[in-house]
Design an enzyme around this catalytic site. Structure first.
Site, PDB file in Angstrom:
ATOM      1  N   ASP A  53       0.852  -1.183   0.000  1.00 23.70           N
ATOM      2  CA  ASP A  53       0.000   0.000   0.000  1.00 23.70           C
ATOM      3  C   ASP A  53       0.887   1.232   0.000  1.00 23.70           C
ATOM      4  OD1 ASP A  53      -1.925   1.970   0.462  1.00 23.70           O
ATOM      5  OD2 ASP A  53      -3.070   0.729   1.851  1.00 23.70           O
ATOM      6  N   ARG A  77      -0.283   4.412  -0.235  1.00 23.68           N
ATOM      7  CA  ARG A  77      -1.070   5.613   0.050  1.00 23.68           C
ATOM      8  C   ARG A  77      -0.524   6.396   1.245  1.00 23.68           C
ATOM      9  NH1 ARG A  77      -6.919   2.836   0.290  1.00 23.68           N
ATOM     10  NH2 ARG A  77      -5.617   1.241   1.275  1.00 23.68           N
ATOM     11  N   THR A 136     -14.903   2.607   8.412  1.00 26.06           N
ATOM     12  CA  THR A 136     -13.786   1.873   7.816  1.00 26.06           C
ATOM     13  C   THR A 136     -13.732   0.452   8.343  1.00 26.06           C
ATOM     14  OG1 THR A 136     -11.397   1.913   7.375  1.00 26.06           O
ATOM     15  CG2 THR A 136     -12.104   2.551   9.592  1.00 26.06           C
TER      16      THR A 136
END
Length: 353
Positions: A285, A287, A308
């Site tokens: 990931d 991000r 989430t």
């Protein structure tokens, strides 16, 4: 104030240069992205000195190349290494059809800060992290030049965000909505905040960090749960009458749409989401969720009830000054096409599904 570019502005210029096929100079090394490199420019690079191919350790592992430098490898180029060969090493799309690309001989020792910084720059430009690099005594006139160590620090720093525009925007989920646009000072993509109703700033707001997903959000792809999550989150905020959805332009877990499609191609060959990212040379990931925390602070929020399934988002918010008073599950959109994808999310990324 000087009219000359700051380091952040030079880095933005360098990203554009790499994307159009121009080399840049990083820490005394010419660096050109393999993905956009032409045969003529490769010949000019090789004429300038001994060239290596810098790749990440993730890609090196797939290629069975020794990454003596820890997080990266410097592959020596023999005389016959042309653009097609370089792209076959950088892009794993044809790995299964031609798995024996080596043997690869990699360098060890010496300062690899320029190579590490150049790979980070390529990632931030959403290009494959593979660059031809050549040491030079002086930067050729006209090329963007950057110091390696400060560039690494700049790439790791949290970008300053500035509000650009905001206006009322009636949505199907709530007619009382407002869209805010935020622009980072480092020249990166703009990010958006959808404010539903008039949430009070002195109480926890129902919030979601949603990463852009063109395939799921716009096209209705069944390969992921992004589109259903986006609409379910907006629906929950509409029902409550207040909320904030942060739409972060970090497609494909931060690797960009083109690389995401490359990853999809690898998934069609039998690799899961994480394995596909690694074969491309990326981490699980890429991000940066600090962006979301910064946007909330600018909007005046300090506490959230976070929609989430990802504990990492909860931890990131709390680490960057936003208190998460409640994690609100958002388990929607499972189907036969994304069942494996969601299983990998749970098993390898810790999502609570």
């Amino acid at each position: 104030m000087s009219l000359l570019p700051t380091l952040a502005e030079s880095a933005a210029r360098a990203r554009s240069d790499l994307r159009v096929g121009l080399p840049v100079v990083v820490g005394g090394h010419l660096a050109a992205a393999v993905e956009t490199l032409s045969a003529d420019r490769l010949a000019a690079l090789r004429a300038a000195g001994p060239a290596v191919l810098a790749i990440t350790a993730r890609r090196a592992e797939t290629l069975k190349a020794r990454a003596y430098d820890g997080d990266l490898a410097r592959v020596r180029l023999d005389d016959g290494a042309g653009v097609e060969w370089l792209r076959s090493v950088a892009d794993p799309s044809a790995d299964l059809m031609s798995p024996l690309k080596g043997p690869f001989f990699t360098d060890r020792g010496g300062d690899v800060t320029p190579h590490r910084a150049a790979l980070g720059l390529a990632k931030s430009a959403q290009l494959l992290p593979a660059l031809v690099m050549v040491p030079v005594d002086a930067a050729p006139k006209g090329l963007t030049a950057l110091p390696a160590g400060p560039l690494l620090a700049q790439l790791a720093a949290e970008a300053a965000l500035a509000p650009v525009a905001a206006a009322r925007l009636p949505l199907a989920s709530s007619h009382d909505s407002k869209l805010h646009i935020y622009r980072p000072a480092d020249g990166g993509a703009e990010h958006y905040a959808v404010e539903i109703g008039a949430p009070p700033r002195d109480r926890p707001v129902l919030a979601r960090l949603h990463s852009a997903c063109f395939t799921g959000d716009v096209l209705g792809s069944l390969k992921c749960d992004c589109g259903p999550q986006l609409h379910a989150a907006l629906g929950a905020m509409g029902e409550e009458g207040a909320g904030v959805l942060l739409y972060l332009n970090q497609e494909g877990r931060g690797i960009g749409l083109a690389n995401k499609m490359r990853a999809y191609g690898l998934q069609n060959q039998g690799f899961d989401t994480v394995e596909a990212n690694h074969r491309l040379g990326f981490e699980d990931d890429e991000r940066d969720f600090r962006i979301g925390a910064a946007m909330l602070r600018k909007m005046g929020f300090g506490e959230v009830r976070l929609l989430t399934n990802n504990p990492r988002k909860v931890a990131m918010m709390q680490d960057h000054g936003i208190a998460v008073t409640e994690r609100v599950p958002l388990v929607v959109g499972r189907n036969r096409f994304n069942d494996g994808y969601l299983a990998v999310k749970a098993e390898k990324s810790g999502h609570l599904l």
